[in-house]
Design a protein around this motif. Sequence first.
Motif, mmCIF file in Angstrom:
data_model
loop_
_atom_site.group_PDB
_atom_site.id
_atom_site.type_symbol
_atom_site.label_atom_id
_atom_site.label_comp_id
_atom_site.label_asym_id
_atom_site.label_seq_id
_atom_site.Cartn_x
_atom_site.Cartn_y
_atom_site.Cartn_z
ATOM 1 N N ASN A 63 -9.268 -1.715 -5.996
ATOM 2 C CA ASN A 63 -8.530 -1.057 -7.071
ATOM 3 C C ASN A 63 -9.452 -0.545 -8.176
ATOM 4 O O ASN A 63 -9.126 0.430 -8.860
ATOM 5 C CB ASN A 63 -7.483 -2.001 -7.652
ATOM 6 N N ALA A 64 -10.602 -1.184 -8.342
ATOM 7 C CA ALA A 64 -11.549 -0.719 -9.368
ATOM 8 C C ALA A 64 -12.130 0.643 -9.003
ATOM 9 O O ALA A 64 -12.512 1.416 -9.884
ATOM 10 C CB ALA A 64 -12.656 -1.738 -9.543
ATOM 11 N N LYS A 65 -12.196 0.919 -7.697
ATOM 12 C CA LYS A 65 -12.749 2.186 -7.226
ATOM 13 C C LYS A 65 -11.663 3.161 -6.772
ATOM 14 O O LYS A 65 -11.965 4.250 -6.285
ATOM 15 C CB LYS A 65 -13.721 1.948 -6.072
ATOM 16 N N ASN A 66 -10.394 2.745 -6.906
ATOM 17 C CA ASN A 66 -9.278 3.598 -6.461
ATOM 18 C C ASN A 66 -9.461 4.051 -5.016
ATOM 19 O O ASN A 66 -9.240 5.224 -4.678
ATOM 20 C CB ASN A 66 -9.136 4.829 -7.363
ATOM 21 N N THR A 67 -9.843 3.115 -4.175
ATOM 22 C CA THR A 67 -10.173 3.462 -2.794
ATOM 23 C C THR A 67 -9.560 2.452 -1.825
ATOM 24 O O THR A 67 -9.559 1.242 -2.094
ATOM 25 C CB THR A 67 -11.694 3.519 -2.594
ATOM 26 N N VAL A 68 -9.065 2.958 -0.719
ATOM 27 C CA VAL A 68 -8.612 2.118 0.384
ATOM 28 C C VAL A 68 -9.490 2.431 1.594
ATOM 29 O O VAL A 68 -9.935 3.578 1.781
ATOM 30 C CB VAL A 68 -7.118 2.350 0.695
ATOM 31 N N TYR A 69 -9.755 1.400 2.365
ATOM 32 C CA TYR A 69 -10.658 1.518 3.511
ATOM 33 C C TYR A 69 -9.928 1.133 4.794
ATOM 34 O O TYR A 69 -8.977 0.354 4.779
ATOM 35 C CB TYR A 69 -11.861 0.605 3.342
ATOM 36 N N LEU A 70 -10.439 1.648 5.895
ATOM 37 C CA LEU A 70 -9.989 1.197 7.211
ATOM 38 C C LEU A 70 -11.241 1.019 8.071
ATOM 39 O O LEU A 70 -11.926 1.998 8.369
ATOM 40 C CB LEU A 70 -9.036 2.189 7.862
ATOM 41 N N GLN A 71 -11.538 -0.233 8.373
ATOM 42 C CA GLN A 71 -12.653 -0.546 9.260
ATOM 43 C C GLN A 71 -12.143 -0.531 10.699
ATOM 44 O O GLN A 71 -11.212 -1.267 11.030
ATOM 45 C CB GLN A 71 -13.234 -1.916 8.911
ATOM 46 N N LEU A 72 -12.750 0.296 11.521
ATOM 47 C CA LEU A 72 -12.347 0.439 12.916
ATOM 48 C C LEU A 72 -13.444 -0.144 13.803
ATOM 49 O O LEU A 72 -14.557 0.382 13.834
ATOM 50 C CB LEU A 72 -12.131 1.903 13.286
ATOM 51 N N ASN A 73 -13.146 -1.221 14.489
ATOM 52 C CA ASN A 73 -14.094 -1.860 15.408
ATOM 53 C C ASN A 73 -13.561 -1.810 16.834
ATOM 54 O O ASN A 73 -12.373 -1.604 17.059
ATOM 55 C CB ASN A 73 -14.323 -3.309 15.004
ATOM 56 N N SER A 74 -14.451 -1.997 17.785
ATOM 57 C CA SER A 74 -14.079 -2.024 19.203
ATOM 58 C C SER A 74 -13.220 -0.818 19.561
ATOM 59 O O SER A 74 -12.168 -0.940 20.199
ATOM 60 C CB SER A 74 -13.326 -3.325 19.529
ATOM 61 N N LEU A 75 -13.681 0.333 19.165
ATOM 62 C CA LEU A 75 -12.896 1.545 19.352
ATOM 63 C C LEU A 75 -12.718 1.882 20.824
ATOM 64 O O LEU A 75 -13.603 1.645 21.652
ATOM 65 C CB LEU A 75 -13.547 2.705 18.615
ATOM 66 N N LYS A 76 -11.550 2.448 21.117
ATOM 67 C CA LYS A 76 -11.185 2.844 22.468
ATOM 68 C C LYS A 76 -10.892 4.347 22.466
ATOM 69 O O LYS A 76 -10.512 4.908 21.437
ATOM 70 C CB LYS A 76 -9.931 2.090 22.907
ATOM 71 N N PRO A 77 -11.007 4.986 23.621
ATOM 72 C CA PRO A 77 -10.672 6.426 23.668
ATOM 73 C C PRO A 77 -9.260 6.723 23.170
ATOM 74 O O PRO A 77 -9.033 7.787 22.567
ATOM 75 C CB PRO A 77 -10.838 6.754 25.146
ATOM 76 N N GLU A 78 -8.343 5.811 23.385
ATOM 77 C CA GLU A 78 -6.965 6.046 22.934
ATOM 78 C C GLU A 78 -6.801 5.951 21.424
ATOM 79 O O GLU A 78 -5.719 6.225 20.898
ATOM 80 C CB GLU A 78 -5.986 5.082 23.620
ATOM 81 N N ASP A 79 -7.863 5.575 20.709
ATOM 82 C CA ASP A 79 -7.830 5.597 19.248
ATOM 83 C C ASP A 79 -8.147 6.986 18.704
ATOM 84 O O ASP A 79 -8.053 7.209 17.486
ATOM 85 C CB ASP A 79 -8.841 4.600 18.670
ATOM 86 N N THR A 80 -8.513 7.906 19.570
ATOM 87 C CA THR A 80 -8.813 9.269 19.144
ATOM 88 C C THR A 80 -7.593 9.905 18.495
ATOM 89 O O THR A 80 -6.513 9.948 19.094
ATOM 90 C CB THR A 80 -9.267 10.111 20.339
ATOM 91 N N ALA A 81 -7.764 10.378 17.263
ATOM 92 C CA ALA A 81 -6.657 10.947 16.501
ATOM 93 C C ALA A 81 -7.173 11.435 15.161
ATOM 94 O O ALA A 81 -8.294 11.122 14.756
ATOM 95 C CB ALA A 81 -5.563 9.909 16.279
ATOM 96 N N VAL A 82 -6.329 12.172 14.472
ATOM 97 C CA VAL A 82 -6.555 12.449 13.061
ATOM 98 C C VAL A 82 -5.929 11.300 12.279
ATOM 99 O O VAL A 82 -4.754 10.973 12.485
ATOM 100 C CB VAL A 82 -5.940 13.788 12.630
ATOM 101 N N TYR A 83 -6.716 10.695 11.415
ATOM 102 C CA TYR A 83 -6.260 9.558 10.625
ATOM 103 C C TYR A 83 -5.939 10.027 9.213
ATOM 104 O O TYR A 83 -6.758 10.706 8.573
ATOM 105 C CB TYR A 83 -7.329 8.467 10.591
ATOM 106 N N TYR A 84 -4.749 9.646 8.741
ATOM 107 C CA TYR A 84 -4.267 10.031 7.424
ATOM 108 C C TYR A 84 -4.069 8.796 6.555
ATOM 109 O O TYR A 84 -3.506 7.797 7.011
ATOM 110 C CB TYR A 84 -2.925 10.747 7.536
ATOM 111 N N CYS A 85 -4.481 8.890 5.306
ATOM 112 C CA CYS A 85 -4.123 7.844 4.363
ATOM 113 C C CYS A 85 -2.894 8.302 3.578
ATOM 114 O O CYS A 85 -2.651 9.514 3.431
ATOM 115 C CB CYS A 85 -5.263 7.499 3.424
ATOM 116 N N ALA A 86 -2.139 7.326 3.107
ATOM 117 C CA ALA A 86 -0.897 7.633 2.414
ATOM 118 C C ALA A 86 -0.621 6.586 1.346
ATOM 119 O O ALA A 86 -1.057 5.436 1.478
ATOM 120 C CB ALA A 86 0.255 7.684 3.414
#
Length: 123
Positions: A73-96
Amino acid sequence: VQLQASGGGLVEAGGSLRLSCAASGRTFSRYSMAWFRQAPGKEREFVAAISWKDSSTYYADSVKGRFTISRDNAKNTVYLQLNSLKPEDTAVYYCAASAFRGVPTTYLEYDFWGQGTLVTVSS
């Protein structure tokens, strides 16, 4: 609230990425935040969310144990750590961002959207 997502890219299966979403405008800490994704030819789907109130987290079953959502919250930022990625994770990722007092997991309950960042996982 204006949202700017970044961090996407091309990665091999099993690899990792960290997505960031920087927010500006109104009070970031009062919004629940989420990541959704949309693969070609598919509908937008929920990935993960984090509460405005106590930072409790929620995940889609398909990413549970592999992805981690967090916020600074101090940086006004949200993160998403993606590990063990698979081909089916391929996509456009949107924050909301949602002003809803709960932690929604459906896209209709989110008020503000970033522009999306492309994640491509090669096999």
